[in-house]
Design a protein around this motif. Structure first.
Motif, mmCIF file in Angstrom:
data_model
loop_
_atom_site.group_PDB
_atom_site.id
_atom_site.type_symbol
_atom_site.label_atom_id
_atom_site.label_comp_id
_atom_site.label_asym_id
_atom_site.label_seq_id
_atom_site.Cartn_x
_atom_site.Cartn_y
_atom_site.Cartn_z
ATOM 1 N N THR B 31 33.873 33.232 51.488
ATOM 2 C CA THR B 31 35.343 32.078 50.938
ATOM 3 C C THR B 31 36.082 31.881 51.511
ATOM 4 O O THR B 31 36.056 32.755 52.692
ATOM 5 C CB THR B 31 36.230 33.428 49.714
ATOM 6 N N TYR B 33 39.660 29.989 52.576
ATOM 7 C CA TYR B 33 40.885 29.767 51.190
ATOM 8 C C TYR B 33 42.246 28.868 52.846
ATOM 9 O O TYR B 33 41.933 29.159 53.822
ATOM 10 C CB TYR B 33 42.134 30.890 51.176
ATOM 11 N N TYR B 50 33.830 28.647 47.430
ATOM 12 C CA TYR B 50 33.084 29.434 47.969
ATOM 13 C C TYR B 50 31.865 29.367 47.627
ATOM 14 O O TYR B 50 31.295 28.078 46.871
ATOM 15 C CB TYR B 50 33.114 30.301 45.695
ATOM 16 N N ASP B 56 39.060 26.582 43.565
ATOM 17 C CA ASP B 56 40.538 26.642 43.243
ATOM 18 C C ASP B 56 41.333 25.891 43.471
ATOM 19 O O ASP B 56 40.810 25.456 44.982
ATOM 20 C CB ASP B 56 41.081 27.939 43.219
ATOM 21 N N LYS B 57 42.396 25.914 42.779
ATOM 22 C CA LYS B 57 42.641 24.626 43.565
ATOM 23 C C LYS B 57 44.437 24.715 43.061
ATOM 24 O O LYS B 57 45.005 24.800 42.094
ATOM 25 C CB LYS B 57 43.099 23.068 43.030
ATOM 26 N N MET B 96 32.905 38.045 48.537
ATOM 27 C CA MET B 96 33.192 38.173 48.013
ATOM 28 C C MET B 96 33.267 40.118 47.347
ATOM 29 O O MET B 96 33.306 40.343 46.256
ATOM 30 C CB MET B 96 31.463 37.512 47.123
ATOM 31 N N ASN B 100 38.400 40.508 47.888
ATOM 32 C CA ASN B 100 38.934 39.016 48.743
ATOM 33 C C ASN B 100 40.152 39.694 49.035
ATOM 34 O O ASN B 100 41.274 39.145 49.394
ATOM 35 C CB ASN B 100 40.151 39.101 46.946
#
Lengths: 111, 113
Positions: B31, B33, B50, B56-57, B96, B100
């Motif tokens: 993942t 970010y 991921y 996610d946004k 994962m 996190n």
């Protein structure tokens, strides 16, 4: 949306203690604490999961009160190297969760 | 231990130009970010991936796009740059199964003139 940190700034002498608080109006799955020195990357300190556990890392420890949705970071016998901005990051438990960061607490330790 | 690698470290662009920021996550992290940090501000989440899919946004402008490639590195593409885009851009990676815990790269400092 973002957690609220307090205080905004702390000035300490070496060897003194400090507490930084982080509170959220929304339910938290976990709280992450980071320290960032000016112009550098945030460095992971510790993660607190639901369950109110307290964790320690050398002379830095933290707690998480799930009922109050609050976390506190405790720095004892502070050292010069502790200086920096401390951020709490709130994970609300969304899948592959983004972190919502507080505005930070600037900690300065003087000799 | 290997860390998150970002390039370039510094970037200077003119208004309306484009910029591409690269991120190489920690090996075996699945993942990625992206966060944007303005001067004296907290990091703001932009977007995450991921297993090479957007997961996610956040508050990412339409002028920005990002993707994660088959080797898990990620690129943030920024077009029609504005003065307000000047900031530190951090990439973080996690696994994962790692609770996190996000490990941050050193960041790319973008200055738009």
């Amino acid at each position: 949306q973002q957690p609220v940190q307090s205080p905004q700034a702390v000035i300490l002498r070496e060897g003194e203690d400090a507490v930084i608080n982080c509170s959220s109006s929304k339910a938290l799955y976990s709280v992450h604490w980071y320290r960032q020195k000016h112009g550098e990357a945030p460095v992971f300190l510790m993660i607190l999961l639901k369950g109110g556990e307290q964790k320690g890392h050398d002379k830095i420890s933290a707690s998480f009160n799930e009922k109050k949705q609050q976390s506190s970071l405790y720095l004892t016998a502070s050292q010069l190297s502790y200086s920096g901005t401390y951020f709490c990051g709130a994970d609300r438990g969304s899948t592959l969760g983004r972190l919502y960061f507080g505005r930070g607490t600037q900690l300065t330790v003087w000799p | 231990a290997a860390g998150v690698i970002q390039s370039p470290r510094h970037l200077i662009k003119e208004k309306r130009e484009t910029a591409t920021l690269k991120c190489y996550p920690i090996p075996r992290h699945d993942t990625v970010y992206w966060y944007q940090q303005g001067p004296g501000q907290d990091p703001q989440f932009l977007i995450s991936f991921y297993e090479k899919m957007q997961s996610d946004k956040g508050s990412i402008p339409d002028r920005f796009s990002a993707q994660q490639f088959s080797d898990y590195h990620s690129e943030l593409n920024m077009s029609s740059l504005e003065l307000g885009d000047s900031a530190l851009y951090f990439c973080a990676s996690s696994h994962m199964d790692g609770g996190n815990i996000q490990y941050f790269g050193a960041g790319t400092r973008l200055s738009v003139l």
